[in-house]
Design an enzyme around this catalytic site. Sequence first.
Site, PDB file in Angstrom:
ATOM      1  N   GLY A  98       0.816  -1.207   0.000  1.00 18.89           N
ATOM      2  CA  GLY A  98       0.000   0.000   0.000  1.00 18.89           C
ATOM      3  C   GLY A  98       0.848   1.254   0.000  1.00 18.89           C
ATOM      4  O   GLY A  98       1.995   1.256   0.432  1.00 18.89           O
ATOM      5  N   GLY A 145      -0.392  -5.382   0.542  1.00 16.42           N
ATOM      6  CA  GLY A 145      -1.592  -5.044  -0.217  1.00 16.42           C
ATOM      7  C   GLY A 145      -1.689  -5.763  -1.540  1.00 16.42           C
ATOM      8  O   GLY A 145      -2.784  -5.974  -2.068  1.00 16.42           O
ATOM      9  N   GLU A 168       5.110  -7.631   7.501  1.00 12.52           N
ATOM     10  CA  GLU A 168       4.646  -6.553   8.385  1.00 12.52           C
ATOM     11  C   GLU A 168       5.208  -6.577   9.799  1.00 12.52           C
ATOM     12  O   GLU A 168       5.333  -5.528  10.435  1.00 12.52           O
ATOM     13  CB  GLU A 168       3.113  -6.554   8.431  1.00 12.52           C
ATOM     14  N   ASP A 176      -2.144  -7.847   7.214  1.00 14.51           N
ATOM     15  CA  ASP A 176      -3.568  -7.541   7.076  1.00 14.51           C
ATOM     16  C   ASP A 176      -4.098  -7.963   5.706  1.00 14.51           C
ATOM     17  O   ASP A 176      -3.724  -9.008   5.205  1.00 14.51           O
ATOM     18  CB  ASP A 176      -3.816  -6.053   7.350  1.00 14.51           C
TER      19      ASP A 176
END
Length: 408
Positions: A98, A145, A168, A176
């Site tokens: 992202g 992402g 992450e 996520d």
Amino acid sequence: MGQQGLCRLMLRFNLYKRTNIILQHLKMSQRTDAAAEVLLERKGCAGVITLNRPRFLNTLTLNMVQQVYAQLKKWEQDPETFLIIIKGAGEKAFCAGGDIRVSEARNTNQEMLRVFFRDEYILNNAIDSCQKPYIALIHGITMGGGAGVSVHGHFRVATEKSVFAMPETAIGLFPDVGGGYFLPRLQGKLGYFLALTGFRLKGRDVYTAGIATHFVDFEKLGMLEEDLLALKSPSKENIADVLETYHAKSKIGQDKPFVLEEHMDKINSWFSANTVEQIVDNLQQDGSSFALEQLKVINKMSPTSLKITLRQLMEGSSKTLPEVLTMEYRLSQACMAMTLVKALGQLQPLKGAFVLLQKARKPLFFCTAWGNPSHVEPCHLPLCLYLAAQHCLEKKLHDVISSICKWH
């Protein structure tokens, strides 16, 4: 100054540095050519999405997320669109994660973070529930992402140059975009291993691990796309037949064993533990070169992120994708909120502190209470994270910190 006061001071002192690390991971840029960031085209029988930021490894901006979602919904209702293909421009990356842009976030940083994560997760769910066959050509780097806009689709095609990872925990976040759903559903405890260590899968291993559904030689990827576009009113089975034909012809890496094959029994044993401390103990007690290598990696990660991630995957293993995305949205906002730690600090004395240092562009974490499970635990998801998300909306970006823990 007592230990409690020192811990609080250290947390606040490192707040700004931690925020920068998080935003660097999200690859901020100030490009303004938003219209060219993603190409949405009808070709033959298909809708084709091209993530068009090769200079930035095709990282996702809010504008891209919103455009892709809107077009996806249109194509889903279009009787002349029979399949949807998503790919990345250039040869280096499908999508490396992202991107929250400085120009968009200026003066409204917290609101920007809220909207970005919300809309990204909505897109992830829309891909999962899409009524048209969705094909992701995950050539090159696919991380964060990038996983979110690929793994939830019907088909994922890897090549010998594919690189998949969820890194992450190295920067104080958690895997996520539905990682809490798809990672614990990989074979054995492979997903837990990938989530906690950030291990990179490459080439055919991306397929063998279950991230990709098919493997195709990179030089044949263009031909595959052409054959898919040339189909006449294809069914999902017709599309699967084309993909299987190309997959069957690929010989690259076919004779090589899965990179983790010889270690899978131990990975399944080590990462079956219910706490990070026990996983660390398992690795220490094993003492093999591979175990010690993973221990070294884990010791470089954020202790908070490791604990949150383990709890996230354990919770997500029995939840639906929408339930997981809801949980992850609350987590994302809690990770950005100073308020939670402040509130908990008023209720309970601080027993540990996480300090982020930047050296050689890599974060280094220390925890004064590491090794004692009672000192640092993930916050309970339903209530604490909801409250943290609500408080987060009222805070500016400089209030972002790393620790969302239940302090005893």
